[in-house]
Design a protein around this motif. Structure first.
Motif, PDB file in Angstrom:
ATOM      1  N   TYR A  12       0.828  -1.209   0.000  1.00 30.12           N
ATOM      2  CA  TYR A  12       0.000   0.000   0.000  1.00 30.12           C
ATOM      3  C   TYR A  12       0.864   1.262   0.000  1.00 30.12           C
ATOM      4  N   LEU A  13       1.977   1.216   0.714  1.00 27.44           N
ATOM      5  CA  LEU A  13       2.869   2.374   0.761  1.00 27.44           C
ATOM      6  C   LEU A  13       3.466   2.663  -0.610  1.00 27.44           C
ATOM      7  N   VAL A  14       3.944   1.607  -1.271  1.00 31.36           N
ATOM      8  CA  VAL A  14       4.527   1.778  -2.604  1.00 31.36           C
ATOM      9  C   VAL A  14       3.481   2.277  -3.593  1.00 31.36           C
ATOM     10  N   LEU A  15       2.277   1.680  -3.560  1.00 30.61           N
ATOM     11  CA  LEU A  15       1.208   2.105  -4.462  1.00 30.61           C
ATOM     12  C   LEU A  15       0.799   3.552  -4.185  1.00 30.61           C
ATOM     13  N   GLY A  16       0.761   3.915  -2.897  1.00 35.16           N
ATOM     14  CA  GLY A  16       0.415   5.296  -2.551  1.00 35.16           C
ATOM     15  C   GLY A  16       1.441   6.285  -3.067  1.00 35.16           C
ATOM     16  N   ILE A  22       2.243  10.384  -9.696  1.00 33.58           N
ATOM     17  CA  ILE A  22       1.506  10.605 -10.942  1.00 33.58           C
ATOM     18  C   ILE A  22       0.514  11.748 -10.792  1.00 33.58           C
ATOM     19  N   ILE A  23      -0.197  11.777  -9.665  1.00 34.16           N
ATOM     20  CA  ILE A  23      -1.268  12.760  -9.471  1.00 34.16           C
ATOM     21  C   ILE A  23      -0.718  14.179  -9.351  1.00 34.16           C
ATOM     22  N   ILE A  24       0.389  14.355  -8.620  1.00 33.22           N
ATOM     23  CA  ILE A  24       0.914  15.706  -8.395  1.00 33.22           C
ATOM     24  C   ILE A  24       1.326  16.394  -9.699  1.00 33.22           C
ATOM     25  N   PRO A  25       2.127  15.762 -10.581  1.00 31.76           N
ATOM     26  CA  PRO A  25       2.464  16.451 -11.846  1.00 31.76           C
ATOM     27  C   PRO A  25       1.248  16.756 -12.713  1.00 31.76           C
ATOM     28  N   VAL A  26       0.307  15.792 -12.799  1.00 34.83           N
ATOM     29  CA  VAL A  26      -0.892  16.018 -13.615  1.00 34.83           C
ATOM     30  C   VAL A  26      -1.724  17.151 -13.032  1.00 34.83           C
ATOM     31  N   GLY A  27      -1.913  17.126 -11.713  1.00 39.81           N
ATOM     32  CA  GLY A  27      -2.668  18.199 -11.073  1.00 39.81           C
ATOM     33  C   GLY A  27      -1.994  19.541 -11.228  1.00 39.81           C
ATOM     34  N   TRP A  28      -0.659  19.555 -11.150  1.00 37.49           N
ATOM     35  CA  TRP A  28       0.075  20.818 -11.293  1.00 37.49           C
ATOM     36  C   TRP A  28      -0.106  21.406 -12.690  1.00 37.49           C
TER      37      TRP A  28
END
Length: 289
Positions: A12-16, A22-28
């Motif tokens: 779960y830690l690795v997947l998180g 992935i989410i941070i660059p796309v959101g940025w």
């Protein structure tokens, strides 16, 4: 209380961490696309003061991203149509029938999996130059270069090995009793394939469509090589690269990020819609003899 084992906690830690990366660059990118130009000179993590949607209007019109998007839609749709029309019957025949050249054809298609398209784009380009010269010599207009329909044909041809490999692996898993029942009812080979086999292979077909859509939509090397006219038709990735060069020189960063969003959005929407079918298509089937 039930405690999670250490192995699951690590997973779960690795997947998180992977999801965050992935989410941070796309959101940025989405946040940056609605910033005004002067906001880029402060903190890059600062939220926009307002939603400046003019960036999208400028990218769509002034930077010709709307035209490039239409070209990409046409190229992707035509390439997918050609690919499915050729690959579905080919995979069906190779996986369900025995004939003289079957093994040779399977080996040739399998060999195509190991050919990187980027390595053969220059020979394709040189062939098209010679073809256009031959057409000019007999008084006809050039056909091969700067033609989005020829580009779509090249995309479809280069995707055939992987597509036939994946579809054949799925078709092999379908019991032959369905075909035998259709033959008893008077169906021919084509009708059996269209009415019986293809509906059962829908998860695999959706997987093929999604993978090839992403490949065609984001392809850059072949497009920039075969679409040589600076003022001619361009696909979105090529147009985006031109936009990034122009906007970096002019320091119009909001318009540049708006162009990035226009490229990413269709793929994100498509993936969200078909993600369950994609997983099902990848887990079902496998190449069998």
């Amino acid at each position: 209380m039930h405690k999670l084992p250490l192995k699951k906690i690590l997973i779960y830690l690795v997947l998180g961490l992977l999801a965050i990366s992935i989410i941070i660059p796309v959101g940025w990118v989405f946040i940056a696309s609605v910033k005004q130009n002067n906001e880029f000179y402060g903190s890059p993590w600062k939220l926009p003061e307002s939603f400046y949607l003019q960036n999208f209007a400028d990218a769509w019109g002034s930077a010709r991203m709307g035209e490039y998007m239409l070209n990409s839609i046409i190229v992707t749709a035509v390439a997918l149509a050609i690919l499915l029309v050729v690959a579905l019957p080919a995979a069906y025949c190779l996986s369900r029938f025995k004939f003289r050249l079957r093994k040779i054809l399977k080996v040739l298609f399998m060999a195509g999996l190991f050919i990187n398209v980027n390595y053969i784009v220059v020979p394709i380009f040189l062939m098209f130059i010679d073809g256009d010269k031959a057409l000019k010599s007999i008084g006809l207009s050039p056909l091969f270069l700067n033609n989005i329909y020829v580009l779509a044909l090249v995309y479809a041809a280069t995707a055939l090995p992987f597509t036939i490999y994946l579809l054949s692996g799925y078709f092999v898993t379908i019991p032959r009793t369905y075909e035998e029942a259709a033959y008893i009812d008077g169906s021919g080979y084509l009708k059996t394939m269209v009415k019986v086999i293809l509906p059962m292979a829908r998860p695999s077909i959706i997987t093929v469509i999604l993978f090839n859509f992403l490949s065609f939509w984001n392809e850059y090397i072949i497009a920039i090589t075969l679409l040589t006219d600076p003022k001619g038709a361009k696909t979105l990735p090529v147009g985006l690269m031109n936009l990034m060069k122009a906007q970096n020189a002019a320091a119009q960063y909001g318009r540049m990020y708006a162009g990035l969003v226009l490229v990413m959005l269709p793929t994100l929407i498509l993936y969200i819609i078909v993600q369950k079918k994609l997983t099902q298509g990848m887990t079902l089937g496998g190449l069998k003899e």
